[in-house]
Scaffold this active site. Structure first.
Site, PDB file in Angstrom:
ATOM      1  N   GLU A 190       4.053   3.491  12.891  1.00 37.58           N
ATOM      2  CA  GLU A 190       5.500   3.316  13.059  1.00 37.58           C
ATOM      3  C   GLU A 190       6.154   4.439  12.280  1.00 37.58           C
ATOM      4  O   GLU A 190       5.964   4.551  11.078  1.00 37.58           O
ATOM      5  CB  GLU A 190       5.949   1.961  12.501  1.00 37.58           C
ATOM      6  CG  GLU A 190       5.321   0.766  13.174  1.00 37.58           C
ATOM      7  CD  GLU A 190       5.665   0.656  14.644  1.00 37.58           C
ATOM      8  OE1 GLU A 190       6.764   1.106  15.039  1.00 37.58           O
ATOM      9  OE2 GLU A 190       4.834   0.155  15.417  1.00 37.58           O
ATOM     10  N   CYS A 213      14.283   2.877   8.334  1.00 40.36           N
ATOM     11  CA  CYS A 213      13.848   3.503   9.589  1.00 40.36           C
ATOM     12  C   CYS A 213      14.818   3.193  10.716  1.00 40.36           C
ATOM     13  O   CYS A 213      14.849   3.888  11.723  1.00 40.36           O
ATOM     14  CB  CYS A 213      12.455   3.025   9.945  1.00 40.36           C
ATOM     15  SG  CYS A 213      12.295   1.247   9.769  1.00 40.36           S
TER      16      CYS A 213
HETATM   17  P1  NAP Z   1       5.116   9.331   4.364  1.00 39.67           P
HETATM   18  O1  NAP Z   1       5.425  10.466   3.490  1.00 39.67           O
HETATM   19  O2  NAP Z   1       4.632   9.633   5.728  1.00 39.67           O
HETATM   20  O3  NAP Z   1       4.058   8.438   3.570  1.00 39.67           O
HETATM   21  C1  NAP Z   1       3.469   7.247   4.081  1.00 39.67           C
HETATM   22  C2  NAP Z   1       2.032   7.136   3.590  1.00 39.67           C
HETATM   23  O4  NAP Z   1       1.197   7.990   4.368  1.00 39.67           O
HETATM   24  C3  NAP Z   1       1.840   7.575   2.156  1.00 39.67           C
HETATM   25  O5  NAP Z   1       0.893   6.730   1.573  1.00 39.67           O
HETATM   26  C4  NAP Z   1       1.320   8.989   2.295  1.00 39.67           C
HETATM   27  O6  NAP Z   1       0.508   9.386   1.230  1.00 39.67           O
HETATM   28  C5  NAP Z   1       0.480   8.902   3.546  1.00 39.67           C
HETATM   29  N1  NAP Z   1       0.372  10.175   4.238  1.00 39.67           N
HETATM   30  C6  NAP Z   1       1.390  10.960   4.653  1.00 39.67           C
HETATM   31  N2  NAP Z   1       0.911  12.044   5.285  1.00 39.67           N
HETATM   32  C7  NAP Z   1      -0.451  11.941   5.288  1.00 39.67           C
HETATM   33  C8  NAP Z   1      -1.517  12.746   5.789  1.00 39.67           C
HETATM   34  N3  NAP Z   1      -1.283  13.883   6.416  1.00 39.67           N
HETATM   35  N4  NAP Z   1      -2.791  12.321   5.597  1.00 39.67           N
HETATM   36  C9  NAP Z   1      -3.048  11.170   4.936  1.00 39.67           C
HETATM   37  N5  NAP Z   1      -2.069  10.372   4.435  1.00 39.67           N
HETATM   38  C10 NAP Z   1      -0.794  10.739   4.603  1.00 39.67           C
HETATM   39  O7  NAP Z   1       6.398   8.379   4.572  1.00 39.67           O
HETATM   40  P2  NAP Z   1       7.291   7.649   3.473  1.00 39.67           P
HETATM   41  O8  NAP Z   1       7.981   8.643   2.619  1.00 39.67           O
HETATM   42  O9  NAP Z   1       6.476   6.641   2.806  1.00 39.67           O
HETATM   43  O10 NAP Z   1       8.382   6.875   4.363  1.00 39.67           O
HETATM   44  C11 NAP Z   1       9.526   7.500   4.872  1.00 39.67           C
HETATM   45  C12 NAP Z   1       9.426   7.674   6.375  1.00 39.67           C
HETATM   46  O11 NAP Z   1       8.943   6.459   6.961  1.00 39.67           O
HETATM   47  C13 NAP Z   1      10.743   7.921   7.095  1.00 39.67           C
HETATM   48  O12 NAP Z   1      10.563   8.931   8.053  1.00 39.67           O
HETATM   49  C14 NAP Z   1      11.075   6.602   7.773  1.00 39.67           C
HETATM   50  O13 NAP Z   1      11.866   6.694   8.926  1.00 39.67           O
HETATM   51  C15 NAP Z   1       9.717   6.098   8.071  1.00 39.67           C
HETATM   52  N6  NAP Z   1       9.681   4.644   8.184  1.00 39.67           N
HETATM   53  C16 NAP Z   1       9.381   4.107   9.386  1.00 39.67           C
HETATM   54  C17 NAP Z   1       9.368   2.739   9.539  1.00 39.67           C
HETATM   55  C18 NAP Z   1       9.037   2.125  10.867  1.00 39.67           C
HETATM   56  O14 NAP Z   1       8.779   0.949  10.900  1.00 39.67           O
HETATM   57  N7  NAP Z   1       9.013   2.855  11.944  1.00 39.67           N
HETATM   58  C19 NAP Z   1       9.636   1.909   8.446  1.00 39.67           C
HETATM   59  C20 NAP Z   1       9.906   2.488   7.222  1.00 39.67           C
HETATM   60  C21 NAP Z   1       9.922   3.871   7.104  1.00 39.67           C
HETATM   61  P3  NAP Z   1       1.105  10.422   0.158  1.00 39.67           P
HETATM   62  O15 NAP Z   1       2.362   9.829  -0.365  1.00 39.67           O
HETATM   63  O16 NAP Z   1       0.019  10.543  -0.824  1.00 39.67           O
HETATM   64  O17 NAP Z   1       1.386  11.683   0.924  1.00 39.67           O
END
Ligand code: NAP
Length: 522
Positions: free
Chosen positions: A258, A295
């Site tokens: 998501e 989100c």
């Molecule tokens: P994020 O930076 O993508 O991080 C999410 C998790 O994924 C973290 O544990 C991160 O680890 C890991 N991760 C990220 N890139 C990775 C990669 N290339 N390989 C392995 N692991 C990876 O997102 P966030 O800052 O937590 O959340 C913000 C984003 O989430 C916004 O864009 C928001 O719109 C979206 N969001 C979506 C929803 C939905 O339901 N659709 C809900 C809430 C939020 P690290 O931190 O160690 O990089």
């Protein structure tokens, strides 16, 4: 107590040399606990234990797993004060939000427990026709699941959030890749799950929690051959990277990601006739809720140029400017917000709607709204990107056709909203509404997109890049479908069938007996 260690099933482990601390964004200082990133050995141990636990866990009854989920909710409530304290220290989010999100999390766990007690979730189907094989089908769990939580929901979309609750409900063990921004909250929640597992006699390894400073641990987990699927909530960049990794494995596995969304809001002319002020206020609240870190944040609003739209723009600008700036989740999220916002603000052709210029505390974000002509928006993809934070763009269109064209140029979204006061107008704009429907997972009428109710009918997903597979939702009871697969039994002796498929089970949802379709007990 928060130890900084990894949970490998019931045991705590800290073999690694890579350590880190979380940050209190309100005070801009480090929190006390040192966390130990999981090593590849610890990752392997957790997944192997989960695989072993699966042999036992998949045979537990629905009632036993319901008791487990209810026990997790109970354990979370027992340590509520400690949870809320660390949640606030690691996120900068206020007390009300912490308590509300925790209630939502325990509510989710109990909702899945109720679903299990009802029993129909396995979608039992029986086909009995003379001269044909006796076929009986139901859903069964697939194996260990890796869950990545998001930064912006330390409770509801993280360690014991919807992905974990639905996977445990399905009969799948879970290994959580703890979010580094709220590792303490994650560990405390994990301790509640482990305690509940022990109390309800679930197998050791049904749940593990892996700390990580960077992306390595997540990569190792997704690549582990014993992992069968991944639940992810986060950025488009992170989600697509994990989808790629999972598809390149010797045995490719699904990643239910998501991801981001800008959630278009279509303001039909009738909506503003008497309510420009009202909607201005409502949307100022929605854009700035949770410092815009939702989100479902309304990052894009579209209307047809008119005096009423101008009044709405002024009302929205004024109401937004009256709201006090708030703290973001982390210095890096604040830096990312500023960077993404600057990228949009360096584009030509927009008009400012808010012109706030106040001195901000560290990690506080200034809300920002701009307006652009549809023609400018259509030509410049930078305006289409998610700016994660309290930021929104109003797109001013010449007419209905241009409004529809803008929607047709958009990527997949979690939500789409229609504001309208005149039923007849909905028929005039049917093509516009169709364009919106084909791009979103949830259609909202006369409301705001922020706030995602947990219910059986909820869809929290949408066409790519809102989610990696628009057939599924990460919120609501049907989220369980991501962790199961169907199996059919042909001419199988009744006594050897799973209970859900036996002749005596009152919950079979569909039977075809000699060509006649009947629904049982629903
Ligand atoms: P994020 O930076 O993508 O991080 C999410 C998790 O994924 C973290 O544990 C991160 O680890 C890991 N991760 C990220 N890139 C990775 C990669 N290339 N390989 C392995 N692991 C990876 O997102 P966030 O800052 O937590 O959340 C913000 C984003 O989430 C916004 O864009 C928001 O719109 C979206 N969001 C979506 C929803 C939905 O339901 N659709 C809900 C809430 C939020 P690290 O931190 O160690 O990089």
């Amino acid at each position: 107590m928060i130890t900084g260690k990894n949970y490998i099933g019931e045991g705590l482990s800290a073999l690694g040399a890579i350590t880190y601390k979380t940050i209190n964004p309100e005070t801009n200082s480090e929190n006390e606990t040192t966390f130990y990133e999981a090593t590849s050995e610890e990752v392997n141990k957790a997944v192997t234990l989960a695989d072993k636990a699966f042999d036992v866990y998949k045979k537990t009854s629905d009632a036993e797993r319901a008791t487990f989920l209810e026990a997790i909710a109970q354990e979370l409530e027992t340590i509520k004060d400690d949870l809320v304290e660390i949640y606030k220290k690691e996120s900068g989010l206020p007390d009300g939000r912490a308590n509300g999100e925790l209630a939502r999390t325990t509510g989710q766990l109990r909702a899945f427990a109720a679903m299990l007690k009802d029993g129909s979730w396995v979608e039992a189907i029986i086909n009995k026709s003379e001269g044909k094989p006796d076929l009986r089908r139901m859903q069964i769990p697939i194996g260990p699941i890796v869950v990545f939580g998001a930064s912006n929901f330390p409770f509801a979309f993280s360690t014991a959030g919807g992905d974990t609750a639905s996977a445990l409900a399905a009969g799948c063990p879970v290994i959580v890749k703890s979010h580094p921004l709220h590792a303490g909250t994650g560990e405390l929640v994990a301790s509640a799950i482990v305690k509940a597992a022990r109390k309800t006699k679930m197998p050791n390894g049904v749940f593990s929690n892996m700390n990580s400073k960077g992306i390595e641990v997540g990569k190792l987990l997704v690549q582990h051959p014993l992992v069968k699927a991944v639940g992810f909530t986060g950025s488009i960049k992170g989600g697509t990277a994990l989808c790629k990794l999972a598809s390149e494995r010797e045995e490719p596995i699904p990643v239910y990601a998501e991801m981001g969304s800008i959630n278009p809001v279509v303001i039909l002319p009738s909506a503003l006739k008497d309510k420009a002020q009202y909607w201005g206020k409502q949307y100022a609240g929605s854009i700035t809720a949770g410092t815009g870190q939702f989100c479902t944040n309304p990052g894009l609003m579209l209307g047809i140029k008119s005096k009423a739209l101008d009044q709405f723009v002024v009302a929205l600008g004024e109401a937004t400017s009256e709201i006090a700036p708030a703290c973001m989740l982390h210095p890096s999220i604040k830096a990312q917000y500023d960077k993404n916002k600057e990228e949009v603000l360096s584009q030509p052709g927009f008009n400012p709607v808010t012109t706030l210029d106040v001195k901000l505390k560290d990690n506080y974000a200034l809300q920002h709204i701009i307006a652009v002509d549809a023609e400018v928006f259509l030509k410049n993809k930078t305006y289409h990107k998610e700016v994660f934070g309290p930021f929104s763009i109003i797109v001013q269109c010449d007419d209905k056709d241009q409004l529809t064209k803008v929607l047709e140029a958009m990527e997949g979204q979690l939500t789409g909203t229609i504001l309208n006061e005149d039923p007849k107008e909905l028929f005039d704009f049917s093509e516009t509404i169709e364009a919106l429907k084909s791009r979103v997972g949830r259609l909202i009428f006369n409301g705001v997109p922020t706030g995602v109710d947990v219910s059986a009918a909820m869809t929290h997903g949408g066409p790519f890049p809102a989610s990696s597979d628009s057939k599924y939702t990460s919120v609501g009871l049907t989220a369980v479908k991501r962790w199961v697969r169907p199996v059919s039994y042909q001419d199988w002796p009744d006594a050897l069938l799973p209970k859900a498929l036996q002749n005596s089970n009152p919950l079979q949802i569909l039977r075809t007996i000699n060509g006649e379709v009947t629904k049982n007990a629903l």
